[in-house]
Scaffold this motif. Structure first.
Motif, PDB file in Angstrom:
ATOM      1  N   ARG A  11       0.841  -1.204   0.000  1.00  0.00           N
ATOM      2  CA  ARG A  11       0.000   0.000   0.000  1.00  0.00           C
ATOM      3  C   ARG A  11       0.873   1.249   0.000  1.00  0.00           C
ATOM      4  O   ARG A  11       1.981   1.265   0.542  1.00  0.00           O
ATOM      5  CB  ARG A  11      -0.896   0.007   1.228  1.00  0.00           C
ATOM      6  CG  ARG A  11      -1.867  -1.135   1.259  1.00  0.00           C
ATOM      7  CD  ARG A  11      -2.798  -1.096   2.456  1.00  0.00           C
ATOM      8  NE  ARG A  11      -2.433  -0.180   3.519  1.00  0.00           N
ATOM      9  CZ  ARG A  11      -2.705  -0.391   4.792  1.00  0.00           C
ATOM     10  NH1 ARG A  11      -3.318  -1.486   5.166  1.00  0.00           N
ATOM     11  NH2 ARG A  11      -2.372   0.498   5.703  1.00  0.00           N
ATOM     12  N   ALA A  12       0.370   2.306  -0.595  1.00  0.00           N
ATOM     13  CA  ALA A  12       1.121   3.555  -0.720  1.00  0.00           C
ATOM     14  C   ALA A  12       1.364   4.227   0.630  1.00  0.00           C
ATOM     15  O   ALA A  12       2.301   5.013   0.767  1.00  0.00           O
ATOM     16  CB  ALA A  12       0.389   4.497  -1.660  1.00  0.00           C
ATOM     17  N   ASP A  13       0.514   3.923   1.633  1.00  0.00           N
ATOM     18  CA  ASP A  13       0.684   4.573   2.929  1.00  0.00           C
ATOM     19  C   ASP A  13       1.643   3.809   3.847  1.00  0.00           C
ATOM     20  O   ASP A  13       1.808   4.168   5.008  1.00  0.00           O
ATOM     21  CB  ASP A  13      -0.666   4.766   3.617  1.00  0.00           C
ATOM     22  CG  ASP A  13      -1.398   3.456   3.885  1.00  0.00           C
ATOM     23  OD1 ASP A  13      -1.126   2.473   3.174  1.00  0.00           O
ATOM     24  OD2 ASP A  13      -2.239   3.433   4.790  1.00  0.00           O
ATOM     25  N   LEU A  14       2.322   2.776   3.330  1.00  0.00           N
ATOM     26  CA  LEU A  14       3.311   2.022   4.090  1.00  0.00           C
ATOM     27  C   LEU A  14       4.707   2.366   3.603  1.00  0.00           C
ATOM     28  O   LEU A  14       4.938   2.529   2.415  1.00  0.00           O
ATOM     29  CB  LEU A  14       3.111   0.513   3.925  1.00  0.00           C
ATOM     30  CG  LEU A  14       1.827  -0.070   4.502  1.00  0.00           C
ATOM     31  CD1 LEU A  14       1.762  -1.558   4.205  1.00  0.00           C
ATOM     32  CD2 LEU A  14       1.754   0.165   5.999  1.00  0.00           C
TER      33      LEU A  14
END
Length: 59
Positions: A11-14
């Protein structure tokens, strides 16, 4: 250790960061050729290149 294929789908938020500089995965690579049949010149060139690259990665 997260394989590159799995990391690319994270995921982009990781944020994936190595915990230690020595966290490079080590793998054995094998090359198989048919028994009793002389390897082709292309196969011999590939095996030589594979050995050269592997030696460079090990140092």
């Amino acid at each position: 250790m997260i394989p590159a294929l799995a990391a690319s789908s994270a995921r982009a938020d990781l944020a994936l960061v190595p915990l230690h500089p020595d966290d490079t995965p080590r793998r054995r690579v094998y090359a198989a050729t048919p028994r009793g049949i002389a390897p082709s010149p292309a196969a011999l060139a590939f095996l030589a290149l594979l050995k050269e690259v592997a030696a460079g990665l090990a140092s």
